[in-house]
Design a protein around this motif. Structure first.
Motif, PDB file in Angstrom:
ATOM      1  N   THR A 257       0.725  -1.216   0.095  1.00 54.73           N
ATOM      2  CA  THR A 257      -0.004  -0.016  -0.047  1.00 54.73           C
ATOM      3  C   THR A 257       0.806   1.320  -0.092  1.00 54.73           C
ATOM      4  N   ALA A 258       1.959   1.402   0.757  1.00 53.30           N
ATOM      5  CA  ALA A 258       2.699   2.314   0.624  1.00 53.30           C
ATOM      6  C   ALA A 258       3.455   2.643  -0.498  1.00 53.30           C
ATOM      7  N   VAL A 259       3.733   1.700  -1.319  1.00 53.77           N
ATOM      8  CA  VAL A 259       4.535   1.733  -2.640  1.00 53.77           C
ATOM      9  C   VAL A 259       3.323   2.351  -3.587  1.00 53.77           C
ATOM     10  N   LYS A 260       2.072   1.586  -3.248  1.00 55.55           N
ATOM     11  CA  LYS A 260       1.053   2.305  -4.376  1.00 55.55           C
ATOM     12  C   LYS A 260       0.719   3.814  -4.099  1.00 55.55           C
ATOM     13  N   ALA A 261       1.004   4.034  -2.609  1.00 62.07           N
ATOM     14  CA  ALA A 261       0.761   5.394  -2.623  1.00 62.07           C
ATOM     15  C   ALA A 261       1.837   6.555  -2.844  1.00 62.07           C
ATOM     16  N   GLY A 262       3.018   6.049  -3.302  1.00 59.35           N
ATOM     17  CA  GLY A 262       3.729   6.638  -3.831  1.00 59.35           C
ATOM     18  C   GLY A 262       4.906   7.335  -2.773  1.00 59.35           C
ATOM     19  N   ILE A 263       5.031   6.568  -1.805  1.00 58.69           N
ATOM     20  CA  ILE A 263       5.984   6.904  -0.599  1.00 58.69           C
ATOM     21  C   ILE A 263       7.307   6.393  -0.997  1.00 58.69           C
ATOM     22  N   ARG A 264       8.433   7.184  -0.876  1.00 52.85           N
ATOM     23  CA  ARG A 264       9.556   6.746  -1.623  1.00 52.85           C
ATOM     24  C   ARG A 264      10.605   6.376  -0.504  1.00 52.85           C
ATOM     25  N   ASN A 265      10.232   6.093   0.751  1.00 57.77           N
ATOM     26  CA  ASN A 265      11.284   5.735   1.749  1.00 57.77           C
ATOM     27  C   ASN A 265      10.548   4.777   2.601  1.00 57.77           C
ATOM     28  N   ILE A 266      10.824   3.558   2.497  1.00 57.91           N
ATOM     29  CA  ILE A 266       9.995   2.367   2.878  1.00 57.91           C
ATOM     30  C   ILE A 266      11.278   1.420   3.567  1.00 57.91           C
ATOM     31  N   LEU A 267      10.865   1.075   5.097  1.00 53.82           N
ATOM     32  CA  LEU A 267      11.927   0.090   5.636  1.00 53.82           C
ATOM     33  C   LEU A 267      10.979  -0.941   6.222  1.00 53.82           C
ATOM     34  N   TRP A 268      11.465  -2.206   5.819  1.00 52.79           N
ATOM     35  CA  TRP A 268      10.789  -3.306   6.355  1.00 52.79           C
ATOM     36  C   TRP A 268      11.732  -4.297   7.164  1.00 52.79           C
ATOM     37  N   VAL A 269      11.232  -4.585   8.539  1.00 50.19           N
ATOM     38  CA  VAL A 269      12.063  -5.282   9.594  1.00 50.19           C
ATOM     39  C   VAL A 269      11.985  -6.737   9.320  1.00 50.19           C
ATOM     40  N   SER A 270      12.888  -7.517   8.736  1.00 47.81           N
ATOM     41  CA  SER A 270      12.938  -8.864   8.438  1.00 47.81           C
ATOM     42  C   SER A 270      13.815  -9.568   9.858  1.00 47.81           C
ATOM     43  N   SER A 271      14.470 -10.475   9.407  1.00 44.08           N
ATOM     44  CA  SER A 271      15.318 -11.260  10.442  1.00 44.08           C
ATOM     45  C   SER A 271      16.363 -11.957   9.937  1.00 44.08           C
ATOM     46  N   THR A 272      17.339 -12.351  10.369  1.00 42.67           N
ATOM     47  CA  THR A 272      18.525 -13.129  10.193  1.00 42.67           C
ATOM     48  C   THR A 272      18.117 -14.531   9.945  1.00 42.67           C
ATOM     49  N   SER A 273      17.007 -14.942  10.757  1.00 36.72           N
ATOM     50  CA  SER A 273      16.511 -16.243  10.765  1.00 36.72           C
ATOM     51  C   SER A 273      16.042 -16.784   9.401  1.00 36.72           C
ATOM     52  N   ILE A 274      15.742 -15.805   8.491  1.00 39.87           N
ATOM     53  CA  ILE A 274      15.510 -16.244   6.885  1.00 39.87           C
ATOM     54  C   ILE A 274      16.614 -16.895   6.271  1.00 39.87           C
ATOM     55  N   PHE A 275      17.939 -16.761   6.871  1.00 44.71           N
ATOM     56  CA  PHE A 275      19.114 -17.389   6.101  1.00 44.71           C
ATOM     57  C   PHE A 275      19.356 -18.495   6.844  1.00 44.71           C
ATOM     58  N   PHE A 276      18.742 -18.914   7.680  1.00 43.29           N
ATOM     59  CA  PHE A 276      19.257 -20.260   8.263  1.00 43.29           C
ATOM     60  C   PHE A 276      18.994 -21.495   7.527  1.00 43.29           C
ATOM     61  N   ASN A 277      19.482 -22.264   7.174  1.00 45.23           N
ATOM     62  CA  ASN A 277      19.383 -23.570   6.336  1.00 45.23           C
ATOM     63  C   ASN A 277      19.916 -24.821   6.974  1.00 45.23           C
ATOM     64  N   ARG A 278      18.945 -25.584   7.512  1.00 45.14           N
ATOM     65  CA  ARG A 278      19.041 -26.867   8.294  1.00 45.14           C
ATOM     66  C   ARG A 278      19.990 -27.883   7.625  1.00 45.14           C
ATOM     67  N   ILE A 279      19.882 -28.004   6.157  1.00 43.53           N
ATOM     68  CA  ILE A 279      20.589 -28.832   5.299  1.00 43.53           C
ATOM     69  C   ILE A 279      22.062 -28.553   5.612  1.00 43.53           C
ATOM     70  N   SER A 280      22.415 -27.214   5.066  1.00 48.32           N
ATOM     71  CA  SER A 280      24.075 -26.903   5.144  1.00 48.32           C
ATOM     72  C   SER A 280      24.467 -26.190   6.255  1.00 48.32           C
ATOM     73  N   ILE A 281      23.669 -26.052   7.363  1.00 48.29           N
ATOM     74  CA  ILE A 281      23.814 -25.237   8.617  1.00 48.29           C
ATOM     75  C   ILE A 281      25.202 -25.482   9.163  1.00 48.29           C
ATOM     76  N   ASN A 282      25.639 -27.015   9.146  1.00 51.72           N
ATOM     77  CA  ASN A 282      26.620 -27.709   9.892  1.00 51.72           C
ATOM     78  C   ASN A 282      28.020 -27.086   9.381  1.00 51.72           C
ATOM     79  N   ALA A 283      28.129 -26.790   8.045  1.00 51.57           N
ATOM     80  CA  ALA A 283      29.164 -26.391   7.449  1.00 51.57           C
ATOM     81  C   ALA A 283      29.949 -25.331   8.048  1.00 51.57           C
ATOM     82  N   ARG A 284      29.162 -24.214   8.275  1.00 51.75           N
ATOM     83  CA  ARG A 284      29.781 -23.109   8.798  1.00 51.75           C
ATOM     84  C   ARG A 284      31.079 -22.568   8.246  1.00 51.75           C
ATOM     85  N   ALA A 285      30.997 -22.889   6.915  1.00 49.69           N
ATOM     86  CA  ALA A 285      32.191 -22.211   6.083  1.00 49.69           C
ATOM     87  C   ALA A 285      32.238 -20.741   6.157  1.00 49.69           C
TER      88      ALA A 285
END
Length: 335
Positions: A103-131
């Motif tokens: 809705t903010a994009v449709k309203a033409g607002i040019r300064n938008i910040l969404w707060v996500s989380s580092t948890s979205i990068f965790f992968n149980r398949i390759s998480i052990n590698a820790r390379a």
């Protein structure tokens, strides 16, 4: 600048809104409880609040509230651990992306910040590698809890908007703790348990102070991003500590002995799997699950270099963060 902020009665949104107010900006808050918002902001000297009482999925209410705003911070999130509420958690969090960001994009607002989380990068398949360290170019992970799935799928929605030229930036906090919590966040709730016992296990914890995260959010809004949308993504993970280091630091901060039982990673992950099975038959709320234990015992360190280089802001020491937060928790318990 007038900033529309969701989630202002939570730890991240509350501190972000407060940082914006202290920097001289106007804020308009989307809250479910105006009384709770006033209870938090009044003691800080901000009795005159511009509040809109509505749900973060209410597109019509959001569209009306955005009128006259120059920027948006979407920090609201639904986080429930009960499997009974998993569908609602996923649905509400993903719907809020379209209701607030879209809705903010449709309203033409040019300064938008969404707060996500580092948890979205965790992968149980390759998480052990820790390379390598996790950074903003890391692939999205494969965790399946309702909360993480909602964040990851919300990420895909926001990235599609970025690819279409929408002026949306994303922050990825680590484990956020800090004093002066409008309620009691899950991370501060966990810290309250850790002052009694910290497991001796593999991997570690990455903690960011809610006050530092808020200052970074404020800086990002005051300095809109120009250029490649892939560069408008910022990990804000804070300091990394192996669990034994975290135990020693917390024990020093608290000034008393804290239990430090040896709990090998395979045992903790196995316990999580057992409780997952049990909860399918007897649903109850717990922070222990197979995925939570995988993250706790196998997660990589995340790099905050991009945001620190671009903002010039430095994280305060973990000792200061933990000391201030533990003191606040003690005061809150006494009350």
């Amino acid at each position: 600048m007038r900033v529309f902020v969701t989630g202002a009665t939570g730890l991240v949104g509350g501190h972000t809104a407060l940082a914006l107010l202290l920097a001289g900006h106007d804020v308009r808050l989307l809250v479910r409880s105006e009384a709770k918002a006033r209870h938090y902001f009044d003691p800080h000297g901000f009795a005159s609040l511009d509040c809109v009482v509505a749900d973060m999925t209410d597109t019509q209410a959001v569209a009306s509230a955005l009128e006259g705003c120059d920027a948006v911070v979407h920090a609201a999130v639904r986080l429930e651990l009960s499997p009974i509420l998993a569908k609602e958690v996923y649905t509400d969090n993903t719907r809020s992306i379209d209701a607030v960001i879209g809705t903010a994009v449709k309203a033409g607002i040019r300064n938008i910040l969404w707060v996500s989380s580092t948890s979205i990068f965790f992968n149980r398949i390759s998480i052990n590698a820790r390379a390598d360290e996790t950074d903003e170019t890391s692939p999205l992970g494969s965790l399946t809890s309702a909360y993480v799935r909602s964040k990851r799928d919300g990420e895909l929605q926001v990235r599609r908007l970025q690819a279409q030229g929408a002026p949306v930036r994303i922050s990825y906090p680590g484990v956020v703790v800090g004093p002066d919590d409008p309620g009691l966040s899950e991370s501060n709730r966990a810290l309250r348990a850790w002052v009694k016992s910290v497991p001796r296990t593999s991997s570690g914890i990455q903690v960011v102070d809610a006050r530092d995260l808020a200052l970074i959010h404020c800086h990002l809004l005051e300095n809109p991003h120009l250029g490649d949308p892939e560069d408008a993504r910022y990990i804000v993970a804070g300091h990394y500590h192996e669990w034994s280091q975290f135990h020693a630091l917390l024990q020093t901060v608290c000034g008393h002995k804290i239990a430090h039982p040896r709990l090998p990673g395979p045992f903790m992950r196995g316990l999580g799997r057992v409780l997952d099975v049990y909860r399918r038959v007897h649903p109850f709320e717990t922070a222990i699950s197979a995925e939570a234990m995988a993250v706790m015992t196998q997660a990589n360190r995340a790099s905050s270099n991009r945001v620190l280089d671009r903002t010039g802001i430095e994280f305060r020491s973990s000792a200061e963060t933990l000391r201030d937060t533990v003191r606040w928790l003690m005061v809150m318990r006494a009350e």
